[in-house]
Each structure stands twice: as C-alpha cells, then as structure tokens.
Design a protein around this motif. Structure first.
Motif, PDB file in Angstrom:
ATOM      1  N   VAL A   1       0.865  -1.174   0.000  1.00 41.57           N
ATOM      2  CA  VAL A   1       0.000   0.000   0.000  1.00 41.57           C
ATOM      3  C   VAL A   1       0.903   1.225   0.000  1.00 41.57           C
ATOM      4  O   VAL A   1       1.714   1.408   0.902  1.00 41.57           O
ATOM      5  N   VAL A   2       0.783   2.014  -1.017  1.00 39.16           N
ATOM      6  CA  VAL A   2       1.599   3.214  -1.129  1.00 39.16           C
ATOM      7  C   VAL A   2       0.767   4.393  -0.639  1.00 39.16           C
ATOM      8  O   VAL A   2      -0.245   4.737  -1.245  1.00 39.16           O
ATOM      9  N   LYS A   3       1.203   4.942   0.485  1.00 37.99           N
ATOM     10  CA  LYS A   3       0.506   6.107   1.020  1.00 37.99           C
ATOM     11  C   LYS A   3       1.100   7.357   0.386  1.00 37.99           C
ATOM     12  O   LYS A   3       2.319   7.462   0.251  1.00 37.99           O
ATOM     13  N   PRO A   4       0.254   8.270  -0.012  1.00 33.33           N
ATOM     14  CA  PRO A   4       0.798   9.512  -0.566  1.00 33.33           C
ATOM     15  C   PRO A   4       1.615  10.246   0.490  1.00 33.33           C
ATOM     16  O   PRO A   4       1.260  10.274   1.653  1.00 33.33           O
ATOM     17  N   ARG A   5       2.720  10.812   0.070  1.00 38.03           N
ATOM     18  CA  ARG A   5       3.607  11.555   0.960  1.00 38.03           C
ATOM     19  C   ARG A   5       3.333  13.045   0.817  1.00 38.03           C
ATOM     20  O   ARG A   5       2.857  13.497  -0.220  1.00 38.03           O
ATOM     21  N   PRO A   6       3.663  13.804   1.843  1.00 37.12           N
ATOM     22  CA  PRO A   6       3.538  15.256   1.707  1.00 37.12           C
ATOM     23  C   PRO A   6       4.412  15.772   0.565  1.00 37.12           C
ATOM     24  O   PRO A   6       5.491  15.250   0.308  1.00 37.12           O
ATOM     25  N   LYS A   7       3.928  16.810  -0.121  1.00 40.90           N
ATOM     26  CA  LYS A   7       4.677  17.422  -1.219  1.00 40.90           C
ATOM     27  C   LYS A   7       5.339  18.698  -0.701  1.00 40.90           C
ATOM     28  O   LYS A   7       4.697  19.535  -0.073  1.00 40.90           O
ATOM     29  N   VAL A   8       6.622  18.838  -0.979  1.00 42.70           N
ATOM     30  CA  VAL A   8       7.362  20.021  -0.539  1.00 42.70           C
ATOM     31  C   VAL A   8       7.036  21.183  -1.481  1.00 42.70           C
ATOM     32  O   VAL A   8       7.253  21.087  -2.687  1.00 42.70           O
ATOM     33  N   LEU A   9       6.521  22.276  -0.909  1.00 41.56           N
ATOM     34  CA  LEU A   9       6.192  23.470  -1.697  1.00 41.56           C
ATOM     35  C   LEU A   9       7.305  24.514  -1.630  1.00 41.56           C
ATOM     36  O   LEU A   9       7.655  25.105  -2.644  1.00 41.56           O
ATOM     37  N   LEU A  10       7.827  24.750  -0.436  1.00 40.01           N
ATOM     38  CA  LEU A  10       8.876  25.755  -0.220  1.00 40.01           C
ATOM     39  C   LEU A  10       9.828  25.252   0.855  1.00 40.01           C
ATOM     40  O   LEU A  10       9.407  24.524   1.761  1.00 40.01           O
ATOM     41  N   THR A  11      11.083  25.653   0.771  1.00 40.61           N
ATOM     42  CA  THR A  11      12.056  25.285   1.802  1.00 40.61           C
ATOM     43  C   THR A  11      12.948  26.468   2.127  1.00 40.61           C
ATOM     44  O   THR A  11      13.013  27.445   1.377  1.00 40.61           O
ATOM     45  N   GLY A  12      13.655  26.354   3.231  1.00 40.66           N
ATOM     46  CA  GLY A  12      14.611  27.380   3.621  1.00 40.66           C
ATOM     47  C   GLY A  12      15.468  26.913   4.777  1.00 40.66           C
ATOM     48  O   GLY A  12      15.166  25.920   5.432  1.00 40.66           O
ATOM     49  N   LYS A  13      16.558  27.632   5.000  1.00 35.85           N
ATOM     50  CA  LYS A  13      17.479  27.322   6.094  1.00 35.85           C
ATOM     51  C   LYS A  13      17.530  28.520   7.035  1.00 35.85           C
ATOM     52  O   LYS A  13      17.743  29.656   6.590  1.00 35.85           O
ATOM     53  N   LEU A  14      17.330  28.266   8.329  1.00 32.90           N
ATOM     54  CA  LEU A  14      17.324  29.340   9.319  1.00 32.90           C
ATOM     55  C   LEU A  14      18.723  29.921   9.517  1.00 32.90           C
ATOM     56  O   LEU A  14      19.711  29.179   9.549  1.00 32.90           O
ATOM     57  N   ILE A  15      18.774  31.251   9.630  1.00 30.39           N
ATOM     58  CA  ILE A  15      20.008  31.943   9.994  1.00 30.39           C
ATOM     59  C   ILE A  15      19.776  32.644  11.327  1.00 30.39           C
ATOM     60  O   ILE A  15      18.641  32.930  11.701  1.00 30.39           O
ATOM     61  N   ALA A  16      20.844  32.915  12.048  1.00 25.89           N
ATOM     62  CA  ALA A  16      20.766  33.548  13.358  1.00 25.89           C
ATOM     63  C   ALA A  16      20.588  35.052  13.222  1.00 25.89           C
ATOM     64  O   ALA A  16      21.153  35.682  12.329  1.00 25.89           O
ATOM     65  N   HIS A  17      19.790  35.601  14.121  1.00 31.38           N
ATOM     66  CA  HIS A  17      19.667  37.050  14.268  1.00 31.38           C
ATOM     67  C   HIS A  17      20.038  37.393  15.710  1.00 31.38           C
ATOM     68  O   HIS A  17      21.187  37.261  16.088  1.00 31.38           O
ATOM     69  N   GLU A  18      19.075  37.819  16.512  1.00 35.09           N
ATOM     70  CA  GLU A  18      19.347  38.228  17.894  1.00 35.09           C
ATOM     71  C   GLU A  18      19.956  37.089  18.714  1.00 35.09           C
ATOM     72  O   GLU A  18      20.781  37.324  19.578  1.00 35.09           O
ATOM     73  N   HIS A  19      19.538  35.857  18.451  1.00 33.19           N
ATOM     74  CA  HIS A  19      20.058  34.691  19.171  1.00 33.19           C
ATOM     75  C   HIS A  19      20.532  33.645  18.164  1.00 33.19           C
ATOM     76  O   HIS A  19      19.999  33.554  17.060  1.00 33.19           O
ATOM     77  N   ARG A  20      21.522  32.848  18.564  1.00 31.29           N
ATOM     78  CA  ARG A  20      22.024  31.766  17.715  1.00 31.29           C
ATOM     79  C   ARG A  20      20.844  30.858  17.370  1.00 31.29           C
ATOM     80  O   ARG A  20      20.170  30.340  18.246  1.00 31.29           O
ATOM     81  N   THR A  21      20.593  30.679  16.081  1.00 29.91           N
ATOM     82  CA  THR A  21      19.452  29.893  15.607  1.00 29.91           C
ATOM     83  C   THR A  21      19.872  29.114  14.371  1.00 29.91           C
ATOM     84  O   THR A  21      20.524  29.664  13.487  1.00 29.91           O
ATOM     85  N   SER A  22      19.477  27.837  14.321  1.00 27.01           N
ATOM     86  CA  SER A  22      19.729  27.023  13.137  1.00 27.01           C
ATOM     87  C   SER A  22      18.610  26.007  12.970  1.00 27.01           C
ATOM     88  O   SER A  22      17.828  25.774  13.891  1.00 27.01           O
ATOM     89  N   GLY A  23      18.546  25.426  11.779  1.00 23.06           N
ATOM     90  CA  GLY A  23      17.528  24.438  11.455  1.00 23.06           C
ATOM     91  C   GLY A  23      17.024  24.683  10.041  1.00 23.06           C
ATOM     92  O   GLY A  23      17.513  25.578   9.336  1.00 23.06           O
ATOM     93  N   THR A  24      16.062  23.874   9.620  1.00 21.21           N
ATOM     94  CA  THR A  24      15.478  24.036   8.292  1.00 21.21           C
ATOM     95  C   THR A  24      13.971  24.166   8.411  1.00 21.21           C
ATOM     96  O   THR A  24      13.368  23.727   9.396  1.00 21.21           O
ATOM     97  N   VAL A  25      13.376  24.780   7.392  1.00 25.01           N
ATOM     98  CA  VAL A  25      11.923  24.926   7.339  1.00 25.01           C
ATOM     99  C   VAL A  25      11.433  24.418   5.988  1.00 25.01           C
ATOM    100  O   VAL A  25      12.169  24.463   4.999  1.00 25.01           O
ATOM    101  N   ALA A  26      10.199  23.935   5.976  1.00 26.23           N
ATOM    102  CA  ALA A  26       9.577  23.500   4.725  1.00 26.23           C
ATOM    103  C   ALA A  26       8.077  23.699   4.848  1.00 26.23           C
ATOM    104  O   ALA A  26       7.492  23.403   5.896  1.00 26.23           O
TER     105      ALA A  26
END
Length: 187
Positions: free
Chosen positions: A68-93
C-alpha cells in the motif's frame, strides 16, 4: 541620617526595578530548553516493540501482499534558518499534505528560549546580521502560533486562506521585544 535615607531609597528603587525587569526580561529562559519532536504529518511511527508473548506464525502458503503506497507530503517551499538576535539554526519547509491542507515544518531547530516567541510567515526579505533583526513586522506577516519548543522538530498548520506567494520568509519572532531570533528565506 542622610546615608540611611539614601540607602533605603536605593533599596526601594532596586526592588521596584527587579519586580518590573524579571517578568519582562525573564532572564532564566536563557538557561531553559524545551524539546519538541513531532512526527512528519501523515506518517505513522513504526514500533519495533510488542507486548505479545506469542511467537509469530508462518503461513504455509505465503501470499505476496500488495504494498500500500501512502501519498507523501509534497514540498512546496524550503529554507534554512540563519541567526539574528540569538544563535538559531535548522530548516523549514512548507508541505502540502495528501488531504489538501498545508503545514510549516521546522526540523532540527536549535535556538534560545525566550519570552513570547512566535512563528511567522513574513513578506520581508531575510537580511543577515543586525540589519535583519527588526524588519519582519514592517510589512505583511501572518502568525502561525507560539513556538512550541526551542529545540527539535515541529509542525504549524498553514491556514487555507494564506497565499504562500505573498510571503518570502519564516521567522522565529520575539513579540515581547519585537526582534527576530532567526529567519529563513522561502524558495
């Protein structure tokens, strides 16, 4: 007598300043962390443990099950977090789920805890350095809710009325001090 009066006045001012500053700045949050690890929407974690004491049985006539193949979420937009006031990292989608809904997924988030942190979509361009700390509330933005934790993986529903083309970035925003902890351009 003057020294005593001055000392009492200084102590009273210190008490008032402390009573106002502590709830406003919440300095203990620099020492606290909240880890959130939400599963990717539409997926079910696989458990490798069982409470059954009965050994598994093998069928005499094994049939090949149809996967059974379940449909997967489709990626619409992505980005990578940069630090501003505080050290911040990670990715967003931004993901389109099989049911038609959309969700903002933040993965491997690592930032400081802080008072009144929000997750925003913004029309502002992400600018590195101090010049990018305060730009996100100058134009259009949409809050997706309070930040659930300052570490880990988390999901934020994107309302159906949000036009993704109107937004260029995701920001971890401190509403108390009107400053970005970190942001990611969406592409």
């Amino acid at each position: 007598m003057r020294r005593r009066t001055a000392g009492i006045a200084a102590a009273a001012v210190a008490v008032v300043v402390t009573a106002v500053a502590l709830p406003l700045f919440q300095p203990w949050r620099l020492l606290t962390d909240k880890v959130v690890d939400e599963a990717l929407p539409g997926t079910v974690p696989i458990s490798t443990t069982s409470s059954s004491t009965t050994p598994p049985t093998v069928s005499a006539h094994p049939a090949t099950p149809t996967p059974v193949v379940k449909p997967r979420p489709k990626v619409l937009l992505t980005g990578k977090l940069i630090a501003h006031e505080h050290r911040t990292s990670g990715t967003v989608a931004v993901l389109a789920l099989p049911d038609g809904s959309r969700v903002l997924r933040i993965e491997n988030l690592d930032t400081s805890d802080g008072p009144d942190l929000k997750v925003w979509l913004s029309d502002a361009e992400v600018v590195a350095g101090r010049a990018g700390w305060h730009v996100f509330d100058d134009g259009a933005y949409r809050s997706l809710g309070s930040l659930k934790g300052n570490h880990g993986n988390q999901n934020y529903p994107v309302p159906a009325d949000v036009k993704l083309g109107d937004f260029r970035s995701v920001v971890i925003w401190c509403d108390r001090f009107n400053v970005s902890f970190g942001a990611a351009p969406l592409a």
